[in-house]
Enzyme design. Structure first.
Site, PDB file in Angstrom:
ATOM      1  N   HIS A 191       0.845  -1.205   0.000  1.00  0.00           N
ATOM      2  CA  HIS A 191       0.000   0.000   0.000  1.00  0.00           C
ATOM      3  C   HIS A 191       0.873   1.245   0.000  1.00  0.00           C
ATOM      4  O   HIS A 191       1.567   1.532   0.968  1.00  0.00           O
ATOM      5  CB  HIS A 191      -0.930   0.004   1.210  1.00  0.00           C
ATOM      6  CG  HIS A 191      -1.968   1.085   1.134  1.00  0.00           C
ATOM      7  ND1 HIS A 191      -2.974   1.089   0.191  1.00  0.00           N
ATOM      8  CD2 HIS A 191      -2.163   2.210   1.873  1.00  0.00           C
ATOM      9  CE1 HIS A 191      -3.737   2.148   0.363  1.00  0.00           C
ATOM     10  NE2 HIS A 191      -3.268   2.856   1.373  1.00  0.00           N
TER      11      HIS A 191
ATOM     12  N   HIS B  52       0.999   5.535  -1.413  1.00  0.00           N
ATOM     13  CA  HIS B  52       0.599   6.736  -2.159  1.00  0.00           C
ATOM     14  C   HIS B  52       1.906   7.493  -2.351  1.00  0.00           C
ATOM     15  O   HIS B  52       2.382   8.167  -1.422  1.00  0.00           O
ATOM     16  CB  HIS B  52      -0.382   7.594  -1.363  1.00  0.00           C
ATOM     17  CG  HIS B  52      -1.579   6.849  -0.853  1.00  0.00           C
ATOM     18  ND1 HIS B  52      -2.651   6.531  -1.655  1.00  0.00           N
ATOM     19  CD2 HIS B  52      -1.870   6.354   0.379  1.00  0.00           C
ATOM     20  CE1 HIS B  52      -3.555   5.883  -0.927  1.00  0.00           C
ATOM     21  NE2 HIS B  52      -3.106   5.754   0.301  1.00  0.00           N
TER      22      HIS B  52
ATOM     23  N   ARG C 132      -4.997  15.504   6.434  1.00  0.00           N
ATOM     24  CA  ARG C 132      -5.518  15.354   5.075  1.00  0.00           C
ATOM     25  C   ARG C 132      -5.520  16.688   4.333  1.00  0.00           C
ATOM     26  O   ARG C 132      -5.281  16.729   3.122  1.00  0.00           O
ATOM     27  CB  ARG C 132      -6.933  14.751   5.120  1.00  0.00           C
ATOM     28  CG  ARG C 132      -7.392  14.269   3.753  1.00  0.00           C
ATOM     29  CD  ARG C 132      -8.736  13.611   3.798  1.00  0.00           C
ATOM     30  NE  ARG C 132      -9.814  14.588   3.987  1.00  0.00           N
ATOM     31  CZ  ARG C 132     -11.089  14.379   3.640  1.00  0.00           C
ATOM     32  NH1 ARG C 132     -11.452  13.221   3.109  1.00  0.00           N
ATOM     33  NH2 ARG C 132     -12.009  15.300   3.839  1.00  0.00           N
TER      34      ARG C 132
ATOM     35  N   TYR D 186      -5.013   7.741  -7.047  1.00  0.00           N
ATOM     36  CA  TYR D 186      -6.294   8.427  -7.276  1.00  0.00           C
ATOM     37  C   TYR D 186      -6.188   9.859  -7.787  1.00  0.00           C
ATOM     38  O   TYR D 186      -7.209  10.508  -8.018  1.00  0.00           O
ATOM     39  CB  TYR D 186      -7.163   8.388  -6.010  1.00  0.00           C
ATOM     40  CG  TYR D 186      -6.530   8.930  -4.746  1.00  0.00           C
ATOM     41  CD1 TYR D 186      -6.548  10.289  -4.459  1.00  0.00           C
ATOM     42  CD2 TYR D 186      -5.927   8.068  -3.835  1.00  0.00           C
ATOM     43  CE1 TYR D 186      -5.969  10.776  -3.300  1.00  0.00           C
ATOM     44  CE2 TYR D 186      -5.338   8.557  -2.668  1.00  0.00           C
ATOM     45  CZ  TYR D 186      -5.373   9.911  -2.416  1.00  0.00           C
ATOM     46  OH  TYR D 186      -4.787  10.395  -1.268  1.00  0.00           O
TER      47      TYR D 186
ATOM     48  N   ARG E 212     -16.710   6.074   1.831  1.00  0.00           N
ATOM     49  CA  ARG E 212     -17.022   7.504   1.762  1.00  0.00           C
ATOM     50  C   ARG E 212     -17.025   7.969   0.321  1.00  0.00           C
ATOM     51  O   ARG E 212     -17.888   8.739  -0.113  1.00  0.00           O
ATOM     52  CB  ARG E 212     -15.945   8.328   2.499  1.00  0.00           C
ATOM     53  CG  ARG E 212     -16.055   8.375   3.994  1.00  0.00           C
ATOM     54  CD  ARG E 212     -14.933   9.230   4.591  1.00  0.00           C
ATOM     55  NE  ARG E 212     -13.671   8.508   4.704  1.00  0.00           N
ATOM     56  CZ  ARG E 212     -12.520   8.890   4.170  1.00  0.00           C
ATOM     57  NH1 ARG E 212     -12.435  10.006   3.474  1.00  0.00           N
ATOM     58  NH2 ARG E 212     -11.428   8.166   4.343  1.00  0.00           N
TER      59      ARG E 212
ATOM     60  N   HIS F 216      -9.640   1.169   1.146  1.00  0.00           N
ATOM     61  CA  HIS F 216      -9.414   1.678   2.503  1.00  0.00           C
ATOM     62  C   HIS F 216     -10.655   1.341   3.328  1.00  0.00           C
ATOM     63  O   HIS F 216     -11.769   1.690   2.948  1.00  0.00           O
ATOM     64  CB  HIS F 216      -9.296   3.209   2.503  1.00  0.00           C
ATOM     65  CG  HIS F 216      -8.028   3.759   1.927  1.00  0.00           C
ATOM     66  ND1 HIS F 216      -8.015   4.784   1.012  1.00  0.00           N
ATOM     67  CD2 HIS F 216      -6.731   3.465   2.171  1.00  0.00           C
ATOM     68  CE1 HIS F 216      -6.759   5.104   0.709  1.00  0.00           C
ATOM     69  NE2 HIS F 216      -5.965   4.310   1.394  1.00  0.00           N
TER      70      HIS F 216
ATOM     71  N   GLU G  84     -10.599   2.953   8.591  1.00  0.00           N
ATOM     72  CA  GLU G  84      -9.377   3.519   9.177  1.00  0.00           C
ATOM     73  C   GLU G  84      -9.751   4.465  10.319  1.00  0.00           C
ATOM     74  O   GLU G  84      -8.991   4.615  11.281  1.00  0.00           O
ATOM     75  CB  GLU G  84      -8.582   4.276   8.101  1.00  0.00           C
ATOM     76  CG  GLU G  84      -7.282   4.890   8.609  1.00  0.00           C
ATOM     77  CD  GLU G  84      -6.472   5.585   7.519  1.00  0.00           C
ATOM     78  OE1 GLU G  84      -6.956   5.679   6.378  1.00  0.00           O
ATOM     79  OE2 GLU G  84      -5.350   6.019   7.814  1.00  0.00           O
TER      80      GLU G  84
ATOM     81  N   HIS H  88      -5.954  -1.168   6.186  1.00  0.00           N
ATOM     82  CA  HIS H  88      -6.100  -0.692   7.579  1.00  0.00           C
ATOM     83  C   HIS H  88      -7.002  -1.623   8.394  1.00  0.00           C
ATOM     84  O   HIS H  88      -6.580  -2.181   9.388  1.00  0.00           O
ATOM     85  CB  HIS H  88      -6.585   0.762   7.683  1.00  0.00           C
ATOM     86  CG  HIS H  88      -5.738   1.742   6.959  1.00  0.00           C
ATOM     87  ND1 HIS H  88      -4.400   1.887   7.232  1.00  0.00           N
ATOM     88  CD2 HIS H  88      -6.020   2.605   5.941  1.00  0.00           C
ATOM     89  CE1 HIS H  88      -3.898   2.818   6.423  1.00  0.00           C
ATOM     90  NE2 HIS H  88      -4.851   3.256   5.635  1.00  0.00           N
TER      91      HIS H  88
ATOM     92  N   ASP I  49       2.246   3.038   2.992  1.00  0.00           N
ATOM     93  CA  ASP I  49       1.128   3.968   2.879  1.00  0.00           C
ATOM     94  C   ASP I  49       1.582   5.418   2.699  1.00  0.00           C
ATOM     95  O   ASP I  49       1.882   5.848   1.594  1.00  0.00           O
ATOM     96  CB  ASP I  49       0.227   3.791   4.120  1.00  0.00           C
ATOM     97  CG  ASP I  49      -1.079   4.571   4.023  1.00  0.00           C
ATOM     98  OD1 ASP I  49      -1.321   5.186   2.977  1.00  0.00           O
ATOM     99  OD2 ASP I  49      -1.855   4.560   4.997  1.00  0.00           O
TER     100      ASP I  49
HETATM  101 ZN   LIG Z   1      -3.866   4.766   1.947  1.00  0.00          ZN
END
Ligand SMILES: [Zn+2]
Length: 457
Positions: free
Chosen positions: A71, A73, A94, A133, A218, A242, A245, A279, A330
């Site tokens: 995993h 990003h 975030r 993404y 979500r 995901h 989490e 997660h 991650d």
């Molecule tokens: Zn992630």
């Protein structure tokens, strides 16, 4: 061997063979002209070879199968350090992460990802699962090539000498059907159908597999989950999501759908042996049973989960229920799969105040064979004939690893070594890291610094 087949032999001072450490192992690899596409695969493993054969490459230390980072990003690497100032939660973190995503272009992302994947190679990682993404230009406008960003990541992996599974991620909503917020427009294809159409253009390559991801319950409305699941099913591709989490996600899912995220995924056909929940932190007993009974995998990312103050997921209970475990770095707060492996065990010790939930061998399986399987590379992550010749050699003579008997090499690797102890990384029979130096990306720290600098506001 056919008359035209060329082979290379590696002599492994110590090799981890899945259950134990074996000294004096010779591994032969086909490196050209083999029938049936065996190039880059192990053709033979011989034990008890006390003298390195003439011409063999000598790998001193403990050689493991290459590590799978299930995993990633890649762009989160640009946040290292900067997000450690001040306080906050996952949700404030975030906001900073979105500000970096806003500045990515296919060109800057290629430069950053090449450097990040080179950092991974230096850490013994031979395959990365990139949960991707950031698809479109500002405002959600597609690039002239709608897969320009995904292709940049695939190219970055090639240039850094590692394998990649591009987990092309469906991301449509800011939460349970609400439209994407301005930052998230770059992530959205509008509908799951449009997502499927775009990523159907992506093709597997020698070093790259195309998989799918649902960002989260979500970000993908319930009535679109099955579209993504069907796409992955048709392609027999890995599907990652995901999952739970944050407790806020669970609460919102219960409000919107009257059921947990895991139950929602189960009800829309998302769970199964090619699916991995990333997660899996805040689960009910029923969630654990649903994931285990369906053989849905669990990817734990312990260094990120502790960095983001997420909580400790029930990895041991999930594995007992039937969920295979993999590991990921991650957000790349650190890139060190050995640290991820030991953190999973050490978290469980802190929670239960007992020791020994996983053996070193079990933790290494999560970091190698099971991690590769979660990314669709079933023939990778083992030192055996027929497997891909992906290897990572850990020094047993560094300040961290000197002392224990070599037969305790697996315990030393998992509980004492760090990424800095990786001496060689070999992918498909090609030395990508030799004596601690990357052979394709000349100055990885400088490449990282320049790529991060280019993204600074
Ligand atoms: Zn992630």
């Amino acid at each position: 061997m056919t008359p035209t087949e060329r082979t290379r032999t590696y002599w492994l001072e110590h090799a981890w063979l899945g259950t134990h450490v074996e000294p004096d192992v010779a591994v032969t690899v086909s490196v050209g002209g083999s029938p049936g596409g065996r190039d880059g695969r192990i053709t033979a493993v011989h034990q008890g070879v006390t003298t390195p054969p003439p011409g063999a490459e000598i790998l001193r230390g403990l050689t493991l199968p290459g590590l799978a980072n299930a995993h990633s990003h890649a762009f989160h690497r640009a946040l290292r350090g900067t997000v450690q100032v001040g306080s906050g939660t996952f949700w404030t973190w975030r906001e900073v992460m979105y500000s970096v995503a806003d500045r990515l272009t296919p060109e800057t992302y290629l430069d950053l990802a090449r450097a990040v994947y080179a950092e991974m190679a230096l850490a013994g990682i031979t395959t990365v699962g990139e949960f991707h993404y950031v698809h479109h230009a500002h405002g959600g406008t597609p690039y002239a090539d709608p897969n320009a960003m995904g292709d940049a990541l695939i190219e970055a992996a090639a240039e850094a000498g590692v394998r990649i599974t591009l987990l092309d991620t469906c991301y449509l909503s800011s939460g349970f059907g609400d439209p994407p917020d301005p930052h998230q427009l770059r992530f959205s294809d509008g509908t799951a159908e449009a997502w499927a159409e775009r990523c159907s253009v992506l093709k597997d390559r020698d070093h790259a597999r195309i998989g799918a991801a649902i960002h989260s319950v979500r970000a993908v409305p319930a009535d679109q989950l099955a579209t993504v699941a069907h796409w992955a099913e048709r392609r027999r591709a890995p599907l990652h999501v995901h999952l739970s989490e944050q407790t806020a996600e669970n609460d919102a899912c219960l409000r919107a759908h009257g059921r947990t995220p895991t139950r929602l995924l189960a009800d829309h056909g998302v769970l199964g042996p090619r699916t991995t929940g990333v997660h899996n932190t805040h689960l009910t007993d029923e969630d654990v049973a649903l994931l285990g009974d369906s053989r849905t995998g669990t990817c734990m990312c312990p260094t990120t989960e502790r960095d983001l103050a997420d909580g400790i997921g029930p990895a041991a209970a999930l594995q007992r229920a039937g969920s295979p475990l993999s590991l990921g770095s991650d957000s790349h707060a650190v890139v060190d799969l050995l640290e991820e492996a030991r953190a999973m065990e050490l978290n469980e010790r802190l929670r239960t105040r007992t020791r020994g939930h996983w053996t070193a061998a079990a933790l290494l399986r999560a970091a190698t064979a099971d991690g590769h399987a979660a990314l669709g590379w079933d023939d990778t992550g083992r030192i055996e004939a027929g497997a891909r010749a992906d290897l990572a050699t850990i020094a047993l003579d560094s300040v961290r690893t000197a002392g224990p008997l070599p037969r305790l090499g697996a315990e030393t690797a998992v509980f004492a070594a760090t990424a800095a102890d990786v001496r060689h990384t070999i992918v498909g029979g090609r030395h990508v890291v030799r004596d601690g130096a990357h052979t394709l990306v000349p100055d990885v720290p400088r490449a990282l610094a320049r790529a991060v600098e280019a993204l600074r506001a």
